[in-house]
Motif scaffolding. Structure first.
Motif, short mmCIF file in Angstrom:
data_model
loop_
_atom_site.label_atom_id
_atom_site.label_comp_id
_atom_site.label_asym_id
_atom_site.label_seq_id
_atom_site.Cartn_x
_atom_site.Cartn_y
_atom_site.Cartn_z
N ASP A 163 9.32 -6.54 13.27
CA ASP A 163 8.42 -6.60 14.43
C ASP A 163 7.29 -5.59 14.29
OD1 ASP A 163 9.80 -8.53 15.79
OD2 ASP A 163 10.99 -7.14 16.99
N VAL A 164 7.64 -4.38 13.88
CA VAL A 164 6.63 -3.32 13.75
C VAL A 164 5.57 -3.75 12.73
CG1 VAL A 164 6.21 -0.93 13.03
CG2 VAL A 164 8.19 -1.47 14.46
N THR A 165 6.01 -4.38 11.65
CA THR A 165 5.06 -4.86 10.65
C THR A 165 4.14 -5.93 11.23
OG1 THR A 165 6.68 -4.43 8.92
CG2 THR A 165 4.85 -5.86 8.34
N TYR A 166 4.71 -6.84 12.00
CA TYR A 166 3.90 -7.91 12.59
C TYR A 166 2.83 -7.35 13.53
CZ TYR A 166 7.42 -11.25 10.94
OH TYR A 166 8.25 -12.01 10.18
N PHE A 167 3.17 -6.28 14.25
CA PHE A 167 2.25 -5.76 15.25
C PHE A 167 1.26 -4.76 14.69
CE2 PHE A 167 3.38 -7.22 19.56
CZ PHE A 167 4.48 -7.99 19.25
N THR A 168 1.68 -3.99 13.67
CA THR A 168 0.81 -2.90 13.20
C THR A 168 0.44 -3.02 11.73
OG1 THR A 168 2.65 -1.52 12.46
CG2 THR A 168 1.99 -1.29 14.77
N LYS A 169 1.05 -3.96 11.02
CA LYS A 169 0.91 -4.13 9.57
C LYS A 169 1.72 -3.09 8.80
CE LYS A 169 -3.49 -6.45 8.84
NZ LYS A 169 -4.63 -6.44 7.91
N ALA A 170 2.15 -2.02 9.44
CA ALA A 170 2.87 -0.97 8.71
C ALA A 170 4.07 -1.55 7.99
CB ALA A 170 3.31 0.12 9.68
N GLY A 171 4.23 -1.23 6.72
CA GLY A 171 5.35 -1.74 5.94
C GLY A 171 5.10 -3.11 5.33
N GLY A 172 3.91 -3.66 5.54
CA GLY A 172 3.65 -5.04 5.11
C GLY A 172 3.22 -5.17 3.66
N ALA A 173 2.96 -4.06 2.98
CA ALA A 173 2.52 -4.20 1.59
C ALA A 173 3.61 -3.73 0.63
CB ALA A 173 1.22 -3.44 1.38
N CYS A 174 3.63 -2.45 0.27
CA CYS A 174 4.63 -2.01 -0.71
C CYS A 174 6.01 -1.86 -0.09
CB CYS A 174 4.21 -0.71 -1.37
SG CYS A 174 4.41 0.75 -0.32
N GLY A 175 6.06 -1.62 1.22
CA GLY A 175 7.35 -1.57 1.90
C GLY A 175 8.09 -0.24 1.79
N CYS A 177 7.65 2.47 3.31
CA CYS A 177 7.80 3.24 4.55
C CYS A 177 8.79 2.58 5.51
CB CYS A 177 6.44 3.42 5.23
SG CYS A 177 5.68 1.86 5.66
N LYS A 178 9.44 1.50 5.06
CA LYS A 178 10.32 0.79 6.00
C LYS A 178 11.45 1.67 6.54
CE LYS A 178 9.39 -3.96 4.72
NZ LYS A 178 9.87 -5.17 4.09
N GLY A 179 11.96 2.56 5.69
CA GLY A 179 13.02 3.47 6.13
C GLY A 179 12.53 4.38 7.23
N GLU A 180 11.30 4.86 7.05
CA GLU A 180 10.73 5.76 8.05
C GLU A 180 10.46 5.01 9.36
OE1 GLU A 180 7.19 9.07 8.17
OE2 GLU A 180 7.67 8.13 6.24
N ILE A 181 10.01 3.76 9.25
CA ILE A 181 9.77 2.96 10.45
C ILE A 181 11.08 2.77 11.22
CG2 ILE A 181 9.06 0.69 11.32
CD1 ILE A 181 7.14 0.51 8.92
N GLN A 182 12.15 2.52 10.47
CA GLN A 182 13.46 2.35 11.11
C GLN A 182 13.84 3.62 11.88
OE1 GLN A 182 15.53 -0.58 11.15
NE2 GLN A 182 16.29 0.69 12.82
N LYS A 183 13.57 4.77 11.28
CA LYS A 183 13.89 6.04 11.95
C LYS A 183 13.09 6.19 13.23
CE LYS A 183 15.10 8.74 7.86
NZ LYS A 183 14.44 9.60 6.87
N ILE A 184 11.81 5.82 13.16
CA ILE A 184 10.96 5.91 14.36
C ILE A 184 11.50 4.98 15.45
CG2 ILE A 184 8.62 5.54 15.27
CD1 ILE A 184 7.58 6.22 12.44
N LEU A 185 11.86 3.76 15.03
CA LEU A 185 12.44 2.80 15.98
C LEU A 185 13.68 3.40 16.65
CD1 LEU A 185 12.27 -0.58 14.05
CD2 LEU A 185 11.54 -0.26 16.41
N ASP A 186 14.54 3.97 15.82
CA ASP A 186 15.78 4.55 16.35
C ASP A 186 15.47 5.64 17.37
OD1 ASP A 186 17.07 2.84 14.68
OD2 ASP A 186 17.57 4.34 13.16
N THR A 197 6.71 14.27 12.02
CA THR A 197 7.15 14.73 10.70
C THR A 197 6.00 15.48 10.05
OG1 THR A 197 6.55 12.55 9.94
CG2 THR A 197 8.88 12.96 10.29
N SER A 198 6.21 15.95 8.84
CA SER A 198 5.23 16.82 8.18
C SER A 198 3.82 16.24 8.23
CB SER A 198 5.63 17.03 6.73
OG SER A 198 5.54 15.78 6.06
N ALA A 199 2.90 17.02 8.78
CA ALA A 199 1.54 16.52 8.96
C ALA A 199 0.55 17.37 8.17
CB ALA A 199 1.17 16.52 10.43
N GLU A 200 0.76 17.42 6.86
CA GLU A 200 -0.19 18.24 6.11
C GLU A 200 -1.43 17.42 5.78
OE1 GLU A 200 2.49 17.02 2.53
OE2 GLU A 200 2.68 17.17 4.69
#
Lengths: 284, 388
Positions: A163-175, A177-186, A197-200
């Motif tokens: 769902d997050v990919t459909y709405f934001t494209k995040a995770g739609g290419a190399c994939g 960041c999918k683990g990180e997206i899952q953590k954000i969802l949780d 998370t780290s914002a350097e």
């Protein structure tokens, strides 16, 4: 084959309010050629009442991107800025009947262009390119921030990475960041306050090609093109390799005797100032 | 509205003569080819007849070198996993960056299992990087698997040359030949091919049937484990009606390669290509103009998005494909175009037209008539086209 509603197809075939308003009171932009979709929204706003009197759009994108842009201009005309600011991507999708899940990011693009346009009006009409609010980028392929993902999850009650990919494209290419997206969802769905998370700040040279192009395009659009346009010229970004930026001068600029001065003295100088002192410009 | 079907690299129409030949094997001659009565023998003979026709189509020395499968994806998976299981001591595979997902995904899996996979690049016209390939080959290479022609651009790779080098290094050679069947003469013996995948529905047989050529003497480990069918090389009751259809289609494809159909198709393709390139500004041909299957043309239209072009073509009944991100489930434009270094301005706006021998000049003319208007209209609403 996508399942587009009749209304999506109708707006795609006969888009309303196409073009750019001359001397617009607000210009909002989102997306790029790299991402595959982009929207430029220009508004005429009544200074007394803050009512949007006219809205026009230019869109590069698929049928649902064009339809979302078109329907958005109809939705905001006659509304005050305060009313317009309340429009969500879901409102745009609802106005179109619905959008296929995979295409919801087209409606998000509409909402973001509107946000940028409203910001532009607040800044006295200077064009504003929509930018993710933080440097905390989760998806580096499409440059999507944690904030944008959290917002999409909350606004649209998303529960899966897909769902997050459909709405934001995040995770739609190399994939990756999918683990990180899952953590954000949780985190969001368990109502915990998301910890950034780290914002350097990464040096320009270390950015992915898409991030580089987006940042360069933003500088070109906000600081370079308005100047060149005044002389009937323009510039097109051709390629980026390391910190070497290849561009082509267009229009009046292309044959101008002062072309080299424009390249080095203006465009390169601006990019060095705004992004990285090691940037050099090459003519394509 | 009449359909103008220019998406033959995606799938083709089942020819009426193919469908007709299949029909008796559903309701009348429905025996299991392994059984012991006349109806089973009938099914068995029909299957062996089809096998001989497919063998003849690709120049195989013996019909039993053909294994029937459910599709080219199964053929590709079978070939790849057979190669690595048959040579367990070798942990290196070579392929190209522009392969079909049916071979890409098995490689990604094998990489996760510790295999080293080299993905050979292509140049701006999609041509195979021979120097990079030569440097990658070594004694540890179990398999070289390179497609014969690219589905998106039609670019044909020099398979005989690639196969010969693989053999010199003691590696097995497999090719996904899905896009060349019926589009050019091919001969597995001349090209020194060990394994070759093909798919029925790309040359007027139905979906759901394919074949894998395995040269006699090639070490082989089966993928579908089951009964003794296909000499123990592919378990599962043989799909007789579809195999019969594949045989008829193979016979027709073989005729087409020599009866002048290809030249006629190439002439129409060239008319379409030259017409589009000359009548529309900011266009770019994707693929090798010299070595290309005769039915395919892939053109990028700058500053517009491919799905939007396809949706407008639909209004005229014209069916084509795009490498645009928006037409796929993924959000990235075609990996083939990106491997060729096609920049984003052009990558999102690519359209592939793939003709068949049934494509007419009127159909091509219709595309040439409507495309300039479609592109102009989309550019009018694109924020980038004003840049020019």
């Amino acid at each position: 084959m996508w399942d587009y509603t009749d209304k999506v197809m109708e707006h795609f075939r006969h888009p309303r309010n196409v073009g750019a308003i001359e001397n617009a009171d607000a210009t909002g932009q989102v997306g790029s050629l790299v991402c595959g979709d982009a929207l430029k929204l220009t508004l005429k706003i009544n200074k007394e009442t803050e009512v949007i009197e006219d809205a026009k759009f230019e869109t590069f994108g698929c049928a649902s991107a064009i339809a979302s842009s078109s329907v958005l201009t109809e939705m905001i005309k006659g509304k005050t800025l305060t009313e317009a600011a309340k429009i969500t991507n879901q409102d745009i999708a609802d106005e179109l009947g619905s959008l296929p899940a995979e295409k919801m990011h087209c409606s998000v693009m509409g909402m973001e262009a509107l946000e940028a346009a409203i910001e532009s009006y607040r800044q006295g009409g200077k064009p504003v390119v929509f930018e993710q609010e933080s440097e905390n980028i989760v998806c580096h392929c499409f440059n999507v921030s944690e904030e944008a993902i959290i917002k999409a999850i909350r606004t649209n009650h998303l529960t899966t990475v897909e769902d997050v990919t459909y709405f934001t494209k995040a995770g739609g290419a190399c994939g990756r960041c999918k683990g990180e997206i899952q953590k954000i969802l949780d985190k969001v769905n368990s109502c915990a306050v998301p910890q950034p998370t780290s914002a350097e700040e990464k040096p320009f040279a270390d950015l992915t090609i898409v991030e580089k192009i987006k940042r360069i395009e933003k500088v070109l659009e906000e600081d370079v093109r308005p100047q060149l346009n005044m002389d009937g010229g323009n510039v097109e970004l051709i390629d980026v390799s390391g910190t070497v930026v290849k561009v082509r001068l267009l229009g009046m600029c292309s044959g101008c005797l002062a072309a080299d001065a424009t390249l080095k003295g203006f465009i390169e100088k601006t990019l060095k100032e705004k992004l990285d002192p090691s940037i050099t410009i090459e003519r394509a | 509205m009449k359909t103008i079907y220019l998406d033959n690299n995606a799938t083709t129409q089942v020819l009426p003569s193919v469908a007709e030949a299949m029909l008796p094997y559903f309701t009348q001659k429905y025996g299991n080819a392994s059984s012991m009565y006349p109806m089973a023998a009938e099914a068995h003979h029909a299957m062996e007849d089809a096998r001989a026709k497919v063998a003849a189509l690709i120049g195989a020395a013996y019909p039993d070198e053909i294994i029937f499968t459910s599709c080219a994806t199964e053929s590709d998976n079978t070939a790849i996993f057979s190669a690595v299981r048959s040579f367990p001591q070798k942990k290196h595979i070579i392929t190209s960056k522009v392969e079909h997902p049916a071979v890409m995904h098995p490689y990604k899996f094998l990489e996760s299992q510790g295999y080293k996979v080299d993905y050979i690049g292509v140049d701006a016209q999609g041509r195979f990087d021979m120097a990079q390939y030569k440097a990658a080959l070594d004694a540890n290479t179990a398999l070289v698997s390179v497609m014969w022609a690219n589905s998106e651009t039609g670019t044909v790779f020099p398979i005989a040359e690639i196969a010969a080098l693989a053999k010199q290094h003691g590696a097995l050679f497999h090719t996904d030949a899905v896009q060349v069947i019926g589009k050019m003469p091919i001969n597995v013996q001349e090209a020194q091919i060990d394994m070759l995948s093909l798919s029925g529905h790309k040359f007027h047989a139905p979906k759901g049937v394919g074949a894998l050529y395995v040269k006699r003497g090639t070490r082989f480990t089966e993928f579908m484990m089951g009964g003794h069918q296909e000499k123990g090389r592919r378990g599962g009751t043989e799909n007789i009606p579809y195999i019969v259809g594949l045989g008829v289609a193979a016979e027709l494809a073989q005729k087409r390669v020599t009866d002048g159909s290809l030249e006629r198709m190439a002439a129409l393709r060239d008319k379409l290509q030259n017409g589009l390139l000359s009548s529309i500004a900011d266009t770019k041909l994707n693929g090798d103009p010299e070595n290309r299957v005769p039915n395919t043309v892939n053109i990028s239209f700058g500053y517009v998005e491919g799905e939007a072009i396809l949706m407008h073509l639909n209004e005229y009944g014209i069916c084509a494909s795009s490498g645009s991100a928006c037409t796929s489930g993924s959000l990235e434009p075609s990996h083939v175009l990106r491997a060729m270094g096609v920049d984003f301005k052009f990558a999102h706006g690519s359209v592939r037209f793939s003709l068949s021998e049934f494509t007419t000049e009127e159909e091509v003319d219709k595309v040439l008539e409507v495309m300039p208007v479609i592109i102009e209209n989309l550019r009018k609403i694109s924020p980038f086209s004003r840049m020019k």
